[in-house]
Each structure stands twice: as structure tokens, then as C-alpha cells.
Design a protein around this motif. Structure first.
Motif, PDB file in Angstrom:
ATOM      1  N   LYS A   1      66.952  62.381 -34.786  1.00  0.00           N
ATOM      2  CA  LYS A   1      67.369  63.009 -36.049  1.00  0.00           C
ATOM      3  C   LYS A   1      66.382  64.092 -36.472  1.00  0.00           C
ATOM      4  CE  LYS A   1      69.892  59.102 -37.951  1.00  0.00           C
ATOM      5  NZ  LYS A   1      69.886  58.048 -38.976  1.00  0.00           N
ATOM      6  N   GLU A   2      65.107  63.829 -36.259  1.00  0.00           N
ATOM      7  CA  GLU A   2      64.077  64.814 -36.585  1.00  0.00           C
ATOM      8  C   GLU A   2      64.253  66.075 -35.727  1.00  0.00           C
ATOM      9  OE1 GLU A   2      60.614  65.841 -38.854  1.00  0.00           O
ATOM     10  OE2 GLU A   2      61.978  64.148 -39.041  1.00  0.00           O
ATOM     11  N   GLU A   3      64.531  65.887 -34.455  1.00  0.00           N
ATOM     12  CA  GLU A   3      64.754  67.028 -33.555  1.00  0.00           C
ATOM     13  C   GLU A   3      66.000  67.807 -33.983  1.00  0.00           C
ATOM     14  OE1 GLU A   3      62.390  67.727 -31.712  1.00  0.00           O
ATOM     15  OE2 GLU A   3      61.391  65.833 -31.295  1.00  0.00           O
ATOM     16  N   PHE A   4      67.021  67.092 -34.420  1.00  0.00           N
ATOM     17  CA  PHE A   4      68.253  67.757 -34.861  1.00  0.00           C
ATOM     18  C   PHE A   4      67.991  68.588 -36.114  1.00  0.00           C
ATOM     19  CE2 PHE A   4      72.549  67.935 -36.730  1.00  0.00           C
ATOM     20  CZ  PHE A   4      73.193  68.548 -35.662  1.00  0.00           C
ATOM     21  N   LYS A   5      67.151  68.066 -37.016  1.00  0.00           N
ATOM     22  CA  LYS A   5      66.769  68.829 -38.207  1.00  0.00           C
ATOM     23  C   LYS A   5      66.069  70.118 -37.796  1.00  0.00           C
ATOM     24  CE  LYS A   5      63.014  68.016 -40.420  1.00  0.00           C
ATOM     25  NZ  LYS A   5      61.921  67.377 -41.166  1.00  0.00           N
ATOM     26  N   HIS A   6      65.139  70.022 -36.844  1.00  0.00           N
ATOM     27  CA  HIS A   6      64.429  71.206 -36.369  1.00  0.00           C
ATOM     28  C   HIS A   6      65.399  72.195 -35.716  1.00  0.00           C
ATOM     29  CE1 HIS A   6      60.649  68.493 -35.896  1.00  0.00           C
ATOM     30  NE2 HIS A   6      60.867  68.829 -37.160  1.00  0.00           N
ATOM     31  N   PHE A   7      66.351  71.686 -34.958  1.00  0.00           N
ATOM     32  CA  PHE A   7      67.371  72.535 -34.338  1.00  0.00           C
ATOM     33  C   PHE A   7      68.124  73.316 -35.416  1.00  0.00           C
ATOM     34  CE2 PHE A   7      71.694  73.327 -32.923  1.00  0.00           C
ATOM     35  CZ  PHE A   7      71.533  73.852 -31.652  1.00  0.00           C
ATOM     36  N   GLY A   8      68.520  72.615 -36.468  1.00  0.00           N
ATOM     37  CA  GLY A   8      69.256  73.250 -37.556  1.00  0.00           C
ATOM     38  C   GLY A   8      68.430  74.315 -38.273  1.00  0.00           C
ATOM     39  N   MET A   9      67.148  74.041 -38.476  1.00  0.00           N
ATOM     40  CA  MET A   9      66.290  75.021 -39.134  1.00  0.00           C
ATOM     41  C   MET A   9      66.096  76.251 -38.247  1.00  0.00           C
ATOM     42  SD  MET A   9      63.529  72.605 -41.228  1.00  0.00           S
ATOM     43  CE  MET A   9      62.486  72.432 -39.828  1.00  0.00           C
ATOM     44  N   ASP A  10      65.909  76.038 -36.949  1.00  0.00           N
ATOM     45  CA  ASP A  10      65.780  77.170 -36.022  1.00  0.00           C
ATOM     46  C   ASP A  10      67.055  78.008 -36.032  1.00  0.00           C
ATOM     47  OD1 ASP A  10      63.275  76.221 -35.271  1.00  0.00           O
ATOM     48  OD2 ASP A  10      63.959  75.400 -33.350  1.00  0.00           O
TER      49      ASP A  10
END
Length: 104
Positions: A58-67
């Protein structure tokens, strides 16, 4: 110092293009991490370990969304195309074709 993310000499690229390249690479890395966690969770038997992996994913997905949001703010046409594709019911390919044509 050379990096694989550049296909042109880095010292010839403007700062904004180099930042863009970094963010594209970051987006790719986040997507890859999401995939790795998906694979690990698929085979993990320990429920606690799996829960930790799910949380990390989930943390990686958040970072993906921010990028992605960073990139879309710099490429308004990309945002327009994605608005015609994402969160729409129906045929994904059809929406993609229509969104691309609308921006051309």
C-alpha cells in the motif's frame, strides 16, 4: 556520472527534463515494487508476514500515485487522456482511443 535512465547526454538536458526522467524512473520502480509484493503475497503462507507485505505494498502504491500526479501536473495532455480512461465503465480500449483522439 552516467545513468541508464538517460538516452541523451545528461549534461545537455535541461534540469526539468532530468527531473522528469527521475520521476519516470521512480514511477517504474514503484510499479515494480508493487508487483514484487503481489508475487510474494501470492505464495506467503504466514498470515502475519502477508499482512506486513500488504501494508508495505500500500505504501508503494501511494508513492506510485504521487509520482504519477507529479508527472501529470507537468504533462496536461496526459491528464486529459487519463481522465477519459480512468474510472470509466465500459471498454477500456475504446475509452483510450476516444481520449487520445479528443486531445490530438
Amino acid at each position: 556520472m552516467g545513468f541508464d535512465q538517460y538516452h541523451e547526454p545528461p549534461n545537455e538536458l535541461p534540469d526539468e527534463v532530468r527531473t522528469f526522467a527521475r520521476m519516470i524512473l521512480s514511477l517504474i520502480e514503484e510499479a515494480q515494487a508493487i508487483d514484487w509484493y503481489e508475487q510474494r503475497m501470492a505464495v506467503e503462507k504466514d498470515k502475519e508476514a502477508k499482512a506486513i507485505m500488504r501494508n508495505a505494498q500500500k505504501e508503494e502504491f501511494k508513492h506510485f500515485g504521487m509520482d504519477l500526479e507529479f508527472l501529470l501536473r507537468r504533462k496536461p495532455q496526459w491528464r486529459e487522456i487519463l481522465q477519459g480512461i480512468l474510472f470509466q465503465d465500459g471498454d477500456i480500449v475504446e475509452h483510450g482511443e476516444e481520449a487520445e483522439e479528443a486531445v490530438d
